[in-house]
Design an enzyme around this catalytic site. Structure first.
Site, PDB file in Angstrom:
ATOM      1  N   THR A 287       0.856  -1.197   0.000  1.00  0.00           N
ATOM      2  CA  THR A 287       0.000   0.000   0.000  1.00  0.00           C
ATOM      3  C   THR A 287       0.891   1.245   0.000  1.00  0.00           C
ATOM      4  O   THR A 287       2.096   1.160   0.236  1.00  0.00           O
ATOM      5  CB  THR A 287      -0.875   0.099   1.269  1.00  0.00           C
ATOM      6  OG1 THR A 287      -0.042   0.431   2.387  1.00  0.00           O
ATOM      7  CG2 THR A 287      -1.622  -1.184   1.531  1.00  0.00           C
ATOM      8  N   ASP A 288       0.300   2.380  -0.198  1.00  0.00           N
ATOM      9  CA  ASP A 288       1.010   3.618   0.094  1.00  0.00           C
ATOM     10  C   ASP A 288       0.743   3.954   1.571  1.00  0.00           C
ATOM     11  O   ASP A 288       0.016   3.262   2.275  1.00  0.00           O
ATOM     12  CB  ASP A 288       0.576   4.738  -0.851  1.00  0.00           C
ATOM     13  CG  ASP A 288       1.624   5.859  -0.914  1.00  0.00           C
ATOM     14  OD1 ASP A 288       2.511   5.915  -0.014  1.00  0.00           O
ATOM     15  OD2 ASP A 288       1.573   6.693  -1.837  1.00  0.00           O
ATOM     16  N   TRP A 289       1.322   5.020   2.029  1.00  0.00           N
ATOM     17  CA  TRP A 289       1.388   5.445   3.432  1.00  0.00           C
ATOM     18  C   TRP A 289       0.001   5.461   4.105  1.00  0.00           C
ATOM     19  O   TRP A 289      -0.860   6.268   3.718  1.00  0.00           O
ATOM     20  CB  TRP A 289       2.007   6.832   3.440  1.00  0.00           C
ATOM     21  CG  TRP A 289       2.379   7.419   4.747  1.00  0.00           C
ATOM     22  CD1 TRP A 289       1.589   8.215   5.530  1.00  0.00           C
ATOM     23  CD2 TRP A 289       3.636   7.315   5.414  1.00  0.00           C
ATOM     24  NE1 TRP A 289       2.296   8.598   6.640  1.00  0.00           N
ATOM     25  CE2 TRP A 289       3.556   8.059   6.599  1.00  0.00           C
ATOM     26  CE3 TRP A 289       4.833   6.647   5.125  1.00  0.00           C
ATOM     27  CZ2 TRP A 289       4.617   8.173   7.495  1.00  0.00           C
ATOM     28  CZ3 TRP A 289       5.891   6.764   6.018  1.00  0.00           C
ATOM     29  CH2 TRP A 289       5.776   7.518   7.195  1.00  0.00           C
TER      30      TRP A 289
END
Ligand code: BGC
Length: 746
Positions: A287-289
């Site tokens: 995932t991203d952040w």
């Protein structure tokens, strides 16, 4: 890989699967078998480094909790949020690996945002940002950047980088336009593939990001929804990811926002159907952040973390970048126990994490001998970065003022004139690139480079406007009168205008116009009557339509990195020739934000009748604009076929001659236009390019290939259509028309 799967399927039928598994697959299965649910969940989670460190370095108690209790599989980010030496980075990663092996028996995978070279390492070699690499129209520079960033990253014991960025920068308002290779899908693909291959040949895993269509927020603001046609998604946004995956990319990071109402982190169609199943890809998706949390806190498609986790993991997420805490571990376990996520999906995700670690050799060698990396920050690496910078700065206008004659008195003015920070942009030593006075030593700003080149006594610096270091959009010390007075004493003015560094959502803006102060500065120095060279140093094209006529020359250096000032001085002095071209469309008006491949009906003449209307295309500089100190003549464009059909490869040739007085490099761009199509066609599409160097008077035959199937588009039925009819091909001022003789639908 497809072949492998076919053979494997056949062997399964013969009951012989075990014997056909590659060594890595057998190891993955063996390791997976030995893991309980807690261990599996831990491998699916990535935490920020501050969860295992304190102010002094690694924190044993935190590590015992993170690795001992939660069995976390991955750590990311730079210690203290600031670039560290490679020795310090290696020391931290070595300690993390030791703890991971001690508590879990599985190596950790550490990931860093190396964006334009080893940008989170002190003394790392900084290349220009990707937007500049694209402007070079030479994949050699993408490859060199990848090779060197992988080498320097491994020199710090890190096996994984969150690069390349391959979001099509199709909206000039977007704060991350500069992080990727521009607005065109083909250019983006060529560059991203070159970088990916080079990174992975250096034994570092690339992470393609941000899958996909992150660069098209409807509002222009980062991390806000995109609304896109399926045609554009499949023809354009998907393409660079597809090509990099097919070139062997090992991991992918997901677009933080949503497309057509579906947050990408919960989009099973995009993550599993298109990417994993569609490309038969066995790599890992991170995932991203904090983006699983965002599914319930920001996007409101889940009521709580557990529901968000189920949506994301079932959609195809394998690793959760959950930087702040370990709360997701218990919720993920509960989601599995409540059968919201099938065990088969968990096993698949963990296999993908383990496979990545095995592929990187981390089980055998969680750490390696960094003393072997003697070329770190070597002169050869610096030369490659500087060459890339020089070949990436775009000359957009030159009314006889460049090159600047030696002996000229030069006024250098503007907020970007004496700033390394604005040359580098974001992802430079820190996330926002904002602490350069502390980190940077030994690099020349534009002013310093010009003073070194033209003589300290000849070059004067009066800023006129300065950036406020505390707030990247703010300006201070406005003293335009002093700059105007200094202009009157000079022979030529170099006005360095643009943006201070920023990154991601903090880089959102409300007005794409260049700031009022900077426009006023340009007007005031131009009023002196002295020729003004406008140097644009900016991550996105800030609108300058009203003041551009005041400049006699314009150079867009974009974000050329630590060596960008030196490169510019050589170019302005005529010691090197400009050879870059714009990888995006430079807008002139805020209501005319077009891409070069706009739909034909975005531009129409006046329709006379009851209701007169038109739609005017008026841009500052089109995609592909880029001048040189020499001129190139294009002639004789021809193709080896007079007509074509699916499966053919069109071989084009043209003659290119350097008709000027100095040597130069020319990027030859070949476009196609589908003249009639069953859905509104793009006005043109880049299909091939190459870069050639010619001495004065020299000519050469340039060859370019276009597979006919590349000319297909996605129709209303979702299939690829190569339609019968005329196609025009153009390069430089040459064009020809060829007929496609039959319609093929795939
Ligand atoms: C960015 C990513 C980056 C990640 C990890 C996110 O905010 O969108 O590009 O890789 O942080 O630092």
């Amino acid at each position: 890989m497809k072949l492998y799967r076919v053979i494997a399927a056949a062997l399964v039928a013969l009951g012989a699967l075990a014997s056909c598994k590659s060594g890595i697959e057998a190891d993955v299965e063996k390791t997976l078998k030995g893991m309980d649910l807690d261990a599996k969940i831990g491998q699916m989670v990535q935490l920020n480094i501050n969860l295992v460190t304190n102010d002094e370095g690694l924190d044993e108690a935190k590590m015992e909790s993170v690795f001992g209790r939660w069995k976390i599989g991955s750590i990311l980010n730079v210690y203290k949020g600031q670039a560290q030496t490679r020795e310090k980075t290696a020391e931290l990663i070595a300690g993390i690996q030791e703890a991971s092996m001690k508590y879990i028996g599985i190596p950790c995978i550490y990931g860093l945002d190396m964006i334009h070279g080893a940008s989170y390492l002190k003394e790392g070699t900084f290349f220009p940002q990707e937007i500049n690499i694209a402007a070079s129209f030479d994949p050699h520079h993408a490859s060199e950047m990848g090779r060197i960033m992988a080498y320097e990253t491994r020199a710090a014991l890190c096996p994984w980088i969150f690069s390349p960025v391959m979001d099509l920068g199709r909206d000039p308002r977007w704060a991350r336009l500069w992080e990727s290779f521009g607005e065109d899908a083909y250019l983006q693909s060529v560059m991203a593939v070159a970088e990916t291959k080079a990174v992975q040949e250096g034994d570092v895993a690339a992470c393609l990001k941000h899958y996909m269509a992150y660069g098209a927020p409807f509002s222009g603001k980062d991390r806000t929804p995109a609304i896109l046609t399926e045609q554009d998604m499949r023809e354009k946004y998907f393409r660079p990811f597809k090509e990099c995956v097919e070139a062997g990319a090992l991991s992918v990071m997901v677009n933080s926002a949503s497309i057509n109402g579906v947050p990408t982190h919960a989009n099973k169609v995009l993550l599993t159907d298109w990417l994993k199943d569609g490309l038969d890809w066995d790599g890992m998706i991170v995932t991203d952040w904090a983006d699983v949390n965002n599914l319930f806190t920001r996007e409101h498609i889940a009521a709580d973390r557990k529901e968000a986790l189920a949506l994301a993991i079932n959609a195809g997420i394998d690793m959760i970048m959950e930087p702040y805490d370990t709360l997701c571990c218990a919720d993920l376990k509960a989601a599995v126990e409540e059968k919201l996520i099938p065990m088969s999906r968990i096993d698949d995700a963990v296999r993908r994490v383990l496979r990545l670690k095995y592929r990187l050799g981390l089980f055998e060698n969680p750490v390696w001998d960094t003393a072997a990396y003697g070329e770190y920050a070597s002169d050869a690496f610096v030369a490659a970065a500087k060459q890339a910078a020089a070949e990436s700065e775009v000359l957009l206008k030159n009314e006889g003022v460049l090159p600047i004659r030696k002996g000229s008195r030069i006024l250098v003015t503007g907020p970007c004139a004496n700033s390394i920070r604005s040359l580098n942009g974001g992802w430079s030593y820190t996330w926002q690139g904002s602490d350069d006075p502390y980190f940077v030593d030994g690099f020349n700003t534009i002013y310093e480079a010009l003073a070194a080149k033209f003589g300290k006594d000849k070059v004067r610096f009066v800023p006129g406007v300065e950036f406020d270091e505390a707030d990247w959009q703010a300006e201070k010390n406005i003293d335009i009168a002093s700059a105007a007075a200094a202009a009157r004493q000079a022979d030529v003015v170099v006005a360095c205008l643009g943006e201070n560094s920023y990154c991601e959502t903090p880089g959102n803006i409300d007005d794409l116009n260049l700031s009022a102060n900077q426009k006023a500065l340009l007007k005031a120095v131009a009023a002196s009557g002295k020729p003004v060279v406008l140097v644009l140093n900016e991550g996105r094209p800030r609108i300058i339509g009203d003041v551009e006529p005041l400049a006699k020359a314009v150079v867009d250096v974009m974000l050329p990195g630590n060596y960008g000032g030196d490169a510019l001085a050589e170019l302005l002095a005529g010691e090197k020739n400009f050879c870059a071209k714009l990888p995006f469309t430079y807008p002139k008006h805020i209501n005319s934000l077009h891409t070069y491949d706009y739909k034909v009906s975005e531009q129409v003449g006046i329709m006379v009748g009851d209701y007169n209307y038109d739609a005017v295309m008026d841009v500052q500089w089109p995609f592909g604009t880029g001048l040189s100190y020499t001129s190139f003549e294009y002639s004789g464009l021809k193709c080896d076929k007079s007509s074509f059909k699916s499966g053919d490869v069109l071989e084009f040739e043209l003659e290119l001659k350097n008709v000027g007085d100095v040597a130069g490099k020319e990027a030859v761009l070949l476009y196609s236009s589908d003249l009639v199509a069953s859905i509104v066609p793009d006005v043109r599409r880049l299909r091939a390019f190459t870069k050639v160097e010619l001495q004065p008077g020299e000519s050469t035959v340039v060859k370019l290939s276009v597979p006919a199937d590349e000319l297909a588009f996605v129709g209303q039925d979702g299939k690829w259509h190569l339609e019968k009819g005329a196609f025009r091909f153009a390069a430089g001022n040459c064009s020809l028309t060829l007929d496609c003789t039959e319609t093929t639908i795939r």
